[in-house]
Design a protein around this motif. Structure first.
Motif, PDB file in Angstrom:
ATOM      1  N   THR A 186      -3.597   4.368   5.592  1.00 35.15           N
ATOM      2  CA  THR A 186      -2.325   4.056   6.249  1.00 35.15           C
ATOM      3  C   THR A 186      -1.210   3.969   5.214  1.00 35.15           C
ATOM      4  N   SER A 187      -1.454   3.269   4.116  1.00 32.55           N
ATOM      5  CA  SER A 187      -0.443   3.154   3.057  1.00 32.55           C
ATOM      6  C   SER A 187      -0.141   4.517   2.444  1.00 32.55           C
ATOM      7  N   TYR A 188      -1.163   5.331   2.271  1.00 28.75           N
ATOM      8  CA  TYR A 188      -0.966   6.681   1.719  1.00 28.75           C
ATOM      9  C   TYR A 188      -0.003   7.469   2.607  1.00 28.75           C
ATOM     10  N   LEU A 189      -0.237   7.437   3.920  1.00 25.39           N
ATOM     11  CA  LEU A 189       0.635   8.159   4.852  1.00 25.39           C
ATOM     12  C   LEU A 189       2.055   7.602   4.806  1.00 25.39           C
ATOM     13  N   LYS A 190       2.189   6.271   4.747  1.00 24.78           N
ATOM     14  CA  LYS A 190       3.521   5.648   4.686  1.00 24.78           C
ATOM     15  C   LYS A 190       4.256   6.063   3.416  1.00 24.78           C
ATOM     16  N   LEU A 191       3.568   6.009   2.278  1.00 22.76           N
ATOM     17  CA  LEU A 191       4.192   6.397   1.009  1.00 22.76           C
ATOM     18  C   LEU A 191       4.626   7.862   1.014  1.00 22.76           C
ATOM     19  N   ALA A 192       3.881   8.698   1.734  1.00 22.91           N
ATOM     20  CA  ALA A 192       4.196  10.131   1.810  1.00 22.91           C
ATOM     21  C   ALA A 192       5.328  10.414   2.793  1.00 22.91           C
ATOM     22  N   GLY A 193       5.761   9.384   3.526  1.00 19.29           N
ATOM     23  CA  GLY A 193       6.859   9.580   4.472  1.00 19.29           C
ATOM     24  C   GLY A 193       6.428  10.115   5.823  1.00 19.29           C
ATOM     25  N   VAL A 194       5.135  10.041   6.135  1.00 16.60           N
ATOM     26  CA  VAL A 194       4.658  10.498   7.448  1.00 16.60           C
ATOM     27  C   VAL A 194       5.158   9.499   8.492  1.00 16.60           C
ATOM     28  N   PRO A 195       5.880   9.978   9.516  1.00 14.02           N
ATOM     29  CA  PRO A 195       6.367   9.052  10.539  1.00 14.02           C
ATOM     30  C   PRO A 195       5.217   8.553  11.421  1.00 14.02           C
ATOM     31  N   PHE A 196       5.201   7.260  11.694  1.00 14.14           N
ATOM     32  CA  PHE A 196       4.179   6.694  12.573  1.00 14.14           C
ATOM     33  C   PHE A 196       4.635   6.723  14.026  1.00 14.14           C
ATOM     34  N   THR A 205      -3.023  21.149   0.184  1.00 19.31           N
ATOM     35  CA  THR A 205      -4.326  20.893  -0.438  1.00 19.31           C
ATOM     36  C   THR A 205      -4.280  19.597  -1.241  1.00 19.31           C
ATOM     37  N   GLN A 206      -3.215  19.405  -2.022  1.00 20.17           N
ATOM     38  CA  GLN A 206      -3.063  18.187  -2.823  1.00 20.17           C
ATOM     39  C   GLN A 206      -2.927  16.958  -1.916  1.00 20.17           C
ATOM     40  N   PHE A 207      -2.143  17.106  -0.851  1.00 16.97           N
ATOM     41  CA  PHE A 207      -1.924  16.007   0.093  1.00 16.97           C
ATOM     42  C   PHE A 207      -3.250  15.592   0.737  1.00 16.97           C
ATOM     43  N   ILE A 208      -4.006  16.590   1.194  1.00 16.87           N
ATOM     44  CA  ILE A 208      -5.289  16.325   1.859  1.00 16.87           C
ATOM     45  C   ILE A 208      -6.269  15.674   0.883  1.00 16.87           C
ATOM     46  N   ASP A 209      -6.336  16.197  -0.353  1.00 15.91           N
ATOM     47  CA  ASP A 209      -7.235  15.608  -1.354  1.00 15.91           C
ATOM     48  C   ASP A 209      -6.888  14.137  -1.587  1.00 15.91           C
ATOM     49  N   GLY A 210      -5.580  13.843  -1.708  1.00 12.31           N
ATOM     50  CA  GLY A 210      -5.135  12.464  -1.913  1.00 12.31           C
ATOM     51  C   GLY A 210      -5.484  11.582  -0.727  1.00 12.31           C
ATOM     52  N   PHE A 211      -5.278  12.112   0.482  1.00  6.66           N
ATOM     53  CA  PHE A 211      -5.572  11.342   1.696  1.00  6.66           C
ATOM     54  C   PHE A 211      -7.058  11.000   1.780  1.00  6.66           C
ATOM     55  N   VAL A 212      -7.907  12.000   1.541  1.00  8.92           N
ATOM     56  CA  VAL A 212      -9.355  11.797   1.639  1.00  8.92           C
ATOM     57  C   VAL A 212      -9.813  10.740   0.626  1.00  8.92           C
ATOM     58  N   GLN A 213      -9.220  10.757  -0.574  1.00 14.98           N
ATOM     59  CA  GLN A 213      -9.638   9.827  -1.631  1.00 14.98           C
ATOM     60  C   GLN A 213      -8.975   8.454  -1.522  1.00 14.98           C
ATOM     61  N   ALA A 214      -7.881   8.334  -0.759  1.00 14.26           N
ATOM     62  CA  ALA A 214      -7.136   7.076  -0.677  1.00 14.26           C
ATOM     63  C   ALA A 214      -7.992   5.973  -0.068  1.00 14.26           C
ATOM     64  N   ALA A 215      -8.010   4.812  -0.730  1.00 13.88           N
ATOM     65  CA  ALA A 215      -8.739   3.657  -0.197  1.00 13.88           C
ATOM     66  C   ALA A 215      -8.016   3.126   1.042  1.00 13.88           C
ATOM     67  N   ASP A 216      -6.681   3.168   1.023  1.00  9.75           N
ATOM     68  CA  ASP A 216      -5.879   2.691   2.154  1.00  9.75           C
ATOM     69  C   ASP A 216      -5.105   3.885   2.718  1.00  9.75           C
TER      70      ASP A 216
END
Length: 155
Positions: free
Chosen positions: A65-75, A52-63
């Motif tokens: 792609t950077s949010y996913l990278k900082l979270a360690g999501v593999p591209f 829930t926290q991750f999704i809330d942060g993702f939805v609110q993130a201006a960038d």
């Protein structure tokens, strides 16, 4: 908590519109891709809070792609047999409202069903990470990703 999973084991149906095999990270046990997130109840609740926290942060993130990278999501992820790398192309959010529970009945093939009164209906949002290559598509459930990350951090 609005996003708690019931403690009897939460079953999610994932229906996909494609007819080729799934890659790593997906359960092949059932033809319609029924896969269960059978965690200890506390672990499942912790994971849902993280999700829930991750999704809330993702939805609110201006960038995003950077949010996913900082979270360690593999591209990129290895494909079936490690052949071709799968590339992250889509992030999907699904909102579900739990309107009841269904669980196996003791000594019966019927499900024990309990519809919820309105005040007990719960909203849950989940995220899927969709990876593709020329001949493969793989869907990684956010809770599976977070469980892997949590296990890595706790080692």
């Amino acid at each position: 908590m609005p996003h708690d999973h019931p403690h009897h084991g939460d079953h999610h149906h994932h229906h996909h519109d494609h007819d080729h095999p799934h890659g790593a990270g997906h359960n092949h046990a059932h033809p319609d891709h029924l896969h269960s997130h059978m965690h200890n109840g506390d672990d499942a609740a912790d994971l849902q809070v993280l999700a829930t926290q991750f999704i809330d942060g993702f939805v609110q993130a201006a960038d995003k792609t950077s949010y996913l990278k900082l979270a360690g999501v593999p591209f990129e992820r290895p494909g079936r047999g490690g052949a071709k790398a799968l590339k992250l192309v889509d992030v999907s959010l699904q909102t579900e409202w739990q309107v009841g529970t269904a669980s196996p009945s003791f000594g019966s093939r019927e499900l024990s069903y309990l519809p919820f009164p309105g005040a007990m209906v719960r909203e849950r949002t989940n995220m899927s990470l969709i990876y593709v290559s020329m001949d493969e598509k793989s869907v990684l459930d956010l809770r599976d990703f977070l469980a892997q990350r949590k296990a890595e951090i706790e080692r």
